[in-house]
Design a protein around this motif. Structure first.
Motif, PDB file in Angstrom:
ATOM      1  N   GLY A 121       0.752  -1.284   0.010  1.00 23.94           N
ATOM      2  CA  GLY A 121      -0.075  -0.119   0.080  1.00 23.94           C
ATOM      3  C   GLY A 121       0.820   1.278   0.153  1.00 23.94           C
ATOM      4  N   ARG A 226      -0.910   8.208  -6.079  1.00 27.84           N
ATOM      5  CA  ARG A 226      -1.049   8.260  -4.504  1.00 27.84           C
ATOM      6  C   ARG A 226      -1.016   9.430  -4.037  1.00 27.84           C
ATOM      7  NH1 ARG A 226       1.142   2.525  -3.603  1.00 27.84           N
ATOM      8  NH2 ARG A 226       1.964   1.925  -5.626  1.00 27.84           N
ATOM      9  N   GLU A 249      -7.254   1.848  -3.271  1.00 33.83           N
ATOM     10  CA  GLU A 249      -6.480   1.512  -2.268  1.00 33.83           C
ATOM     11  C   GLU A 249      -6.360   2.661  -1.084  1.00 33.83           C
ATOM     12  OE1 GLU A 249      -2.749   1.709   0.272  1.00 33.83           O
ATOM     13  OE2 GLU A 249      -2.820   2.329  -2.084  1.00 33.83           O
ATOM     14  N   GLY A 252      -3.289   0.665   2.746  1.00 34.54           N
ATOM     15  CA  GLY A 252      -2.723  -0.670   2.968  1.00 34.54           C
ATOM     16  C   GLY A 252      -3.752  -1.715   2.639  1.00 34.54           C
ATOM     17  N   THR A 253      -5.057  -1.282   2.284  1.00 34.21           N
ATOM     18  CA  THR A 253      -6.180  -2.038   2.078  1.00 34.21           C
ATOM     19  C   THR A 253      -6.795  -1.668   0.559  1.00 34.21           C
ATOM     20  OG1 THR A 253      -6.918  -2.234   4.571  1.00 34.21           O
ATOM     21  CG2 THR A 253      -8.617  -2.641   2.390  1.00 34.21           C
ATOM     22  N   TYR A 254      -6.851  -2.776  -0.100  1.00 34.15           N
ATOM     23  CA  TYR A 254      -7.681  -2.813  -1.507  1.00 34.15           C
ATOM     24  C   TYR A 254      -9.199  -2.352  -1.217  1.00 34.15           C
ATOM     25  CZ  TYR A 254      -3.433  -4.315  -3.678  1.00 34.15           C
ATOM     26  OH  TYR A 254      -2.119  -4.282  -4.117  1.00 34.15           O
ATOM     27  N   ALA A 349      -4.289  -9.139  -0.215  1.00 34.16           N
ATOM     28  CA  ALA A 349      -3.392  -7.865  -0.166  1.00 34.16           C
ATOM     29  C   ALA A 349      -1.837  -8.330  -0.234  1.00 34.16           C
ATOM     30  CB  ALA A 349      -3.968  -7.040   1.002  1.00 34.16           C
ATOM     31  N   ARG A 486      -7.757   0.497   7.807  1.00 30.92           N
ATOM     32  CA  ARG A 486      -6.839   1.661   7.729  1.00 30.92           C
ATOM     33  C   ARG A 486      -6.113   2.096   9.017  1.00 30.92           C
ATOM     34  NH1 ARG A 486     -10.082   6.424   5.072  1.00 30.92           N
ATOM     35  NH2 ARG A 486      -7.798   7.084   4.786  1.00 30.92           N
TER      36      ARG A 486
END
Length: 557
Positions: A121, A226, A249, A252-254, A349, A486
């Motif tokens: 992520g 990002r 994303e 760190g999470t899709y 992930a 998150r």
């Protein structure tokens, strides 16, 4: 250029060794932290640069890599870097906050070493001491998937990092003196995009021509962009003229993939979008980061503007900026947008198992903490901020070192589970977490502005947010299936946000507001998580290069 080549050789050599002996690769970085003079808004000032760069370099690594960053502190004051979103499994020694680590003194050199274990992520790092983030010192962290783990979207044609944040022409020393004197910071002088001032889209609102950021792209290509809000206290709305932002994303999470025309990004938050360059090239396009929940007519000059430039563009961007959400004061739009961000439970992930395979909604809560913040109050003649009536006092000896060497009286394990009645107080009071417990934290915002809260060492599930005071009945509104996981979450004024955390990472971890002014005045707490069993399997030993301070100063070699 030569140093970059050395870095690449080191990384690839380590990767080859890792493949040969089934060990995880190492990435090595040498960073010189110093002041440089820049004028992002036309006023010359000192900023904190890393290797002469503001913003600092991107740490681009892959899941499970070991990261070694050698930091030379050439500032005139102590320095620490914290790594927002990096979980430092079993290793709070590397967290880079005063509760775990002694500062790197001016002129000293210190090396961080940590593993980005089971993470992917978009994250960022920044200085955690002395209001230094207001002077820069920040940069991005990208953790890529291992090749054997699929990503829930096609490989982008490029990867772009954008830092947005409010900015003052006063330096960080003057800003913190202002807070210490009981004053508020007031309206910022601008919003920077990648450390640069606004493009002159309007000669009345932007009377001077500043060095602005230009993002170069190719028509028809899709880029992963990002975006990090690295500012002090201002929530910002991010948008790109005529382009959709496909959210994929966050921290760190899709996520469930949804298109947005704009996104509210609160202080300390990180998102990544897929953006397809599907417009014609008659002109360039505006990239905008504008303040939210403020008087737009007064704050219009603060807006950050950069340029998206197609390689075949035929002219400059022109006309009005793309519209922000309809009502600047309408926080309901922002809350509904936040509620729409959900975990993509069908994909993996860092590991191949689906993100939704951890059924957090069916786990029994073992501890509940309701943390209430209020506007600044006077305590002992000082203007302070509080959580549940307590304003955190930094100890001379970091909490984790005090535990390690049995330094008595450094802190108390008596942080209240509910807001305390009576006058507020200053204390070094710590939350006593239960190892492998499941904690529910309700963040109640009784201040007048949005606050964002971050927890080091963990990702948490955002299960609910709503207006008014939280009660036990509020649990009936929780998302128990695909709430986003998150590390930084917003809490709207006059509202609450609830999070759930699986306490499986031993150490002492900082829970703080990311709003720099309220954090500086004491709005933070630490969660202590100890394995009651005597074992070296759940926490690493102190690093050989540990710095000692406070009552342990005599141990310093």
């Amino acid at each position: 250029m030569a140093s970059s080549k050395v870095l690449l050789v080191l990384v690839w050599a380590s990767a080859l060794v890792g493949l040969a002996i089934a060990a995880d690769p190492y990435a090595f970085f040498d960073w010189d932290v110093s002041y440089i003079d820049v004028s992002p808004l036309g006023v010359k000032q000192q900023v904190i640069a890393i290797n002469g760069k503001f913003p600092g370099p991107i740490v681009n690594v892959t899941t499970n890599w070991n990261v070694v960053i050698n930091v030379q502190n050439n500032l005139d004051e102590p320095f620490l870097l914290t790594w927002d979103g990096i979980q430092h499994r079993k290793n709070s020694w590397q967290d880079g906050v005063l509760g775990t680590t002694c500062p790197i003194p001016a002129g000293w050199n210190w090396t961080y070493q940590f593993q980005v274990k089971d993470q992917i992520g978009s994250f960022f790092y920044f200085p955690s001491l002395n209001f230094q983030r207001a002077a820069g010192g920040y940069g991005g962290v990208i953790i890529n998937n291992r090749p054997v783990i699929s990503v829930p979207f096609g490989t982008p044609d490029g990867d772009i990092t954008i830092f947005i944040g409010d900015w003052y022409n006063n330096n960080h020393v003057d800003l913190r003196k202002k807070l210490e004197g009981g004053k508020e910071l007031g309206m910022p002088d601008g919003v920077l995009i990648n450390g640069k001032g606004p493009y002159q889209y309007n000669k009345t609102l932007v009377p001077d021509v500043y060095d602005h950021e230009t993002i170069n792209v190719h028509p028809g290509k899709t880029y992963r962009i990002r975006v990090h809000n690295v500012g002090i206290s201002t929530s910002l709305n991010f948008r790109i003229q005529n382009h959709n932002l496909l959210l994929v994303e966050t921290e760190g999470t899709y996520t469930v993939q949804q298109n947005y025309t704009n996104m509210d990004i609160h202080v300390g938050q990180s998102y990544s979008f897929l953006v397809t360059m599907d417009q014609n090239a008659s002109s360039d396009y505006y990239i905008v980061a504008s303040p939210r929940f403020v008087n737009e007519s007064i704050w219009a000059r603060v807006t950050g503007v950069a340029i998206l430039h197609y390689t075949n563009s035929k002219g400059k961007a022109s006309g009005p900026l793309p519209d922000p959400p309809n009502d600047q004061y309408d926080k309901s739009f922002s809350m509904n947008q936040a509620r729409s961000i959900r975990t993509n439970v069908t994909t993996g992930a860092a590991r191949p198992n689906p993100q939704g395979s951890f059924r957090y909604g069916s786990i029994d809560v073992t501890q509940l903490y309701v943390l209430k913040n209020k506007p600044p109050v006077m305590i002992g003649g000082k203007r302070r901020t509080t959580l549940s009536g307590i304003s955190f006092q930094q100890p001379e000896t970091p909490l984790r070192l005090a535990d390690q060497y049995d330094v008595k009286g450094t802190y108390t394990l008596d942080f209240p589970t509910r807001p305390v009645e009576g006058p507020p107080k200053i204390a070094t009071s710590v939350i006593n977490g239960t190892f492998r417990g499941f904690m529910e934290i309700v963040l109640q915002n009784n201040d007048t502005s949005v606050q964002t809260y971050h927890l080091d060492g963990y990702a948490f599930f955002v299960v609910g947010m709503d207006w008014g005071e939280w009660t036990e009945n509020s649990r009936g509104t929780y998302n128990k299936g695909d709430g986003v996981s998150r590390c930084t979450v917003q809490v709207f004024p006059g509202a609450w946000t609830a999070i759930l955390i699986s306490l499986d990472n031993v150490g002492i971890w900082n829970l703080r507001t990311e709003n720099l002014d309220t954090w500086y005045r004491g709005q933070e707490v630490y969660i202590r998580i100890v394995n009651p069993e005597i074992t070296n399997k759940t926490e690493l030993a102190p690093p050989d290069n540990a710095i000692y301070c406070g009552s342990l100063s005599k141990m310093q070699q």
